[in-house]
Enzyme design. Sequence first.
Site, PDB file in Angstrom:
ATOM      1  N   THR A 167       3.178 -40.877  35.460  1.00  0.00           N
ATOM      2  CA  THR A 167       2.049 -39.957  35.567  1.00  0.00           C
ATOM      3  C   THR A 167       2.610 -38.540  35.576  1.00  0.00           C
ATOM      4  O   THR A 167       3.733 -38.324  36.005  1.00  0.00           O
ATOM      5  CB  THR A 167       1.358 -40.239  36.916  1.00  0.00           C
ATOM      6  OG1 THR A 167       0.655 -41.448  36.795  1.00  0.00           O
ATOM      7  CG2 THR A 167       0.439 -39.126  37.369  1.00  0.00           C
ATOM      8  N   ARG A 195     -10.664 -49.824  35.974  1.00  0.00           N
ATOM      9  CA  ARG A 195      -9.985 -49.415  37.218  1.00  0.00           C
ATOM     10  C   ARG A 195      -9.807 -47.892  37.230  1.00  0.00           C
ATOM     11  O   ARG A 195      -9.315 -47.297  36.285  1.00  0.00           O
ATOM     12  CB  ARG A 195      -8.622 -50.098  37.294  1.00  0.00           C
ATOM     13  CG  ARG A 195      -7.775 -49.725  38.532  1.00  0.00           C
ATOM     14  CD  ARG A 195      -6.782 -48.627  38.239  1.00  0.00           C
ATOM     15  NE  ARG A 195      -5.822 -48.430  39.320  1.00  0.00           N
ATOM     16  CZ  ARG A 195      -4.943 -47.432  39.356  1.00  0.00           C
ATOM     17  NH1 ARG A 195      -4.893 -46.560  38.385  1.00  0.00           N
ATOM     18  NH2 ARG A 195      -4.110 -47.331  40.348  1.00  0.00           N
ATOM     19  N   VAL A 196     -10.223 -47.280  38.318  1.00  0.00           N
ATOM     20  CA  VAL A 196     -10.002 -45.844  38.498  1.00  0.00           C
ATOM     21  C   VAL A 196      -8.996 -45.683  39.635  1.00  0.00           C
ATOM     22  O   VAL A 196      -9.163 -46.266  40.705  1.00  0.00           O
ATOM     23  CB  VAL A 196     -11.317 -45.115  38.827  1.00  0.00           C
ATOM     24  CG1 VAL A 196     -11.060 -43.658  39.165  1.00  0.00           C
ATOM     25  CG2 VAL A 196     -12.277 -45.225  37.638  1.00  0.00           C
ATOM     26  N   GLY A 197      -7.950 -44.918  39.376  1.00  0.00           N
ATOM     27  CA  GLY A 197      -6.891 -44.751  40.370  1.00  0.00           C
ATOM     28  C   GLY A 197      -7.113 -43.532  41.246  1.00  0.00           C
ATOM     29  O   GLY A 197      -8.226 -42.996  41.356  1.00  0.00           O
ATOM     30  N   THR A 218       1.971 -38.662  42.663  1.00  0.00           N
ATOM     31  CA  THR A 218       2.212 -39.801  41.765  1.00  0.00           C
ATOM     32  C   THR A 218       2.673 -40.992  42.592  1.00  0.00           C
ATOM     33  O   THR A 218       3.282 -40.816  43.651  1.00  0.00           O
ATOM     34  CB  THR A 218       3.246 -39.463  40.678  1.00  0.00           C
ATOM     35  OG1 THR A 218       3.639 -40.659  39.996  1.00  0.00           O
ATOM     36  CG2 THR A 218       4.498 -38.807  41.244  1.00  0.00           C
ATOM     37  N   GLY A 219       2.381 -42.182  42.097  1.00  0.00           N
ATOM     38  CA  GLY A 219       2.763 -43.405  42.818  1.00  0.00           C
ATOM     39  C   GLY A 219       1.639 -44.415  42.706  1.00  0.00           C
ATOM     40  O   GLY A 219       0.724 -44.255  41.883  1.00  0.00           O
ATOM     41  N   HIS A 220       1.692 -45.455  43.525  1.00  0.00           N
ATOM     42  CA  HIS A 220       0.699 -46.518  43.450  1.00  0.00           C
ATOM     43  C   HIS A 220      -0.663 -45.975  43.904  1.00  0.00           C
ATOM     44  O   HIS A 220      -0.856 -45.634  45.075  1.00  0.00           O
ATOM     45  CB  HIS A 220       1.154 -47.691  44.324  1.00  0.00           C
ATOM     46  CG  HIS A 220       0.291 -48.884  44.174  1.00  0.00           C
ATOM     47  ND1 HIS A 220      -0.591 -49.277  45.152  1.00  0.00           N
ATOM     48  CD2 HIS A 220       0.146 -49.743  43.155  1.00  0.00           C
ATOM     49  CE1 HIS A 220      -1.244 -50.356  44.725  1.00  0.00           C
ATOM     50  NE2 HIS A 220      -0.808 -50.653  43.521  1.00  0.00           N
ATOM     51  N   GLY A 221      -1.602 -45.897  42.963  1.00  0.00           N
ATOM     52  CA  GLY A 221      -2.856 -45.183  43.201  1.00  0.00           C
ATOM     53  C   GLY A 221      -3.658 -45.716  44.371  1.00  0.00           C
ATOM     54  O   GLY A 221      -4.228 -44.950  45.155  1.00  0.00           O
TER      55      GLY A 221
HETATM   56  N1  ASP Z   1      -1.029 -42.745  40.527  1.00  0.00           N
HETATM   57  C1  ASP Z   1      -1.162 -43.349  39.225  1.00  0.00           C
HETATM   58  C2  ASP Z   1      -2.272 -44.378  39.290  1.00  0.00           C
HETATM   59  O1  ASP Z   1      -2.260 -45.189  40.175  1.00  0.00           O
HETATM   60  C3  ASP Z   1       0.071 -43.978  38.700  1.00  0.00           C
HETATM   61  C4  ASP Z   1       1.357 -43.189  38.838  1.00  0.00           C
HETATM   62  O2  ASP Z   1       1.383 -42.158  39.478  1.00  0.00           O
HETATM   63  O3  ASP Z   1       2.367 -43.614  38.286  1.00  0.00           O
HETATM   64  O4  ASP Z   1      -3.101 -44.402  38.437  1.00  0.00           O
END
Ligand code: ASP
Length: 314
Positions: A167, A195-197, A218-221
Amino acid sequence: MLPVVVVHGGAGHIPKERSEKSTEGVCSAVRAGYVVLKRGGSSMDAVVEAVTHLENNPAFNAGCGSVLNVKGEVEMDAIVMEGKTLGSGAVSAVRNIANPIQLTRLVMDKTSHACLTAEGASQFARSMGVPEVPMESLITEYARMRWRKNLVPDANPVECQMGKMGTVGAVAVDSEGNVACATSTGGMLNKMEGRVGDTPCIGSGGYADNQSGAVSTTGHGEAIMKVTLARLILFHMEQGQSAEAASDLGLAYMKSRVSALGGVVTVDPQGQWAARFSSHQMSWAAAQKDTLHYGLYVGEHFTQGIDEPLLQGI
Ligand code: ASP
């Protein structure tokens, strides 16, 4: 300390063969944002310029190069926010737009809403004269290969997220002390359709307030949303923490509370900045006082003149 722009190219695990492209990409995007600030542009102009560069670069999971959902399609999320007015704009699950970040700015400037989704966002884009592009033009060979690999029922979950391209996001402070953030993503690999993050969710994917600072995450939404990571970091800054300490506190809380890793870029209104992550890697770059800063691994921080060719770390 003003002005400054800081960008990230996503937290995660970047395979060796892709790390050079990732470092070059964040450095060229931060230079583009910095040129805008030097010419007297606003922090909002600068973050949109930097993120547009990253969306156009197929090495990143945003715009062209986005990861694919379980059906093998692109669905992108993005947000912008400005700290002076707390104005924001976001789009979610958009498909045929080359630069979702530019659409978010139109949502902020031309509608009374904070977020438009899917077909409604497409209709709005058409009404604003934003050209539609074929979805195929946003899909890279690499994204298609990752999608196919992850369809296998016994795919290793760790391997699945390896090679996950990042991201992208940016934060900036302009010469008037206004802060802004921008974040754009293709989301998580093989996500469900619709899916909306965290990215388009205000306070999760980003937040900007002239009274405390700006953050892009950024990371696991799903984990970022649970702790509203961007707003949490600004809360710590309101309590007197520096951009760096507040970023570390927010990331540490997400790790201990929901066992998730991530990364952020953060600025305060005085131009102090931080690029911090709890994941294995995050490509990042910052530009301030004609100096370019960048890194990829924990503890890495290269510094050189803004116009010099990249010397280290690639
Ligand atoms: N945060 C983003 C999502 O979950 C993914 C990412 O940051 O790599 O959509």
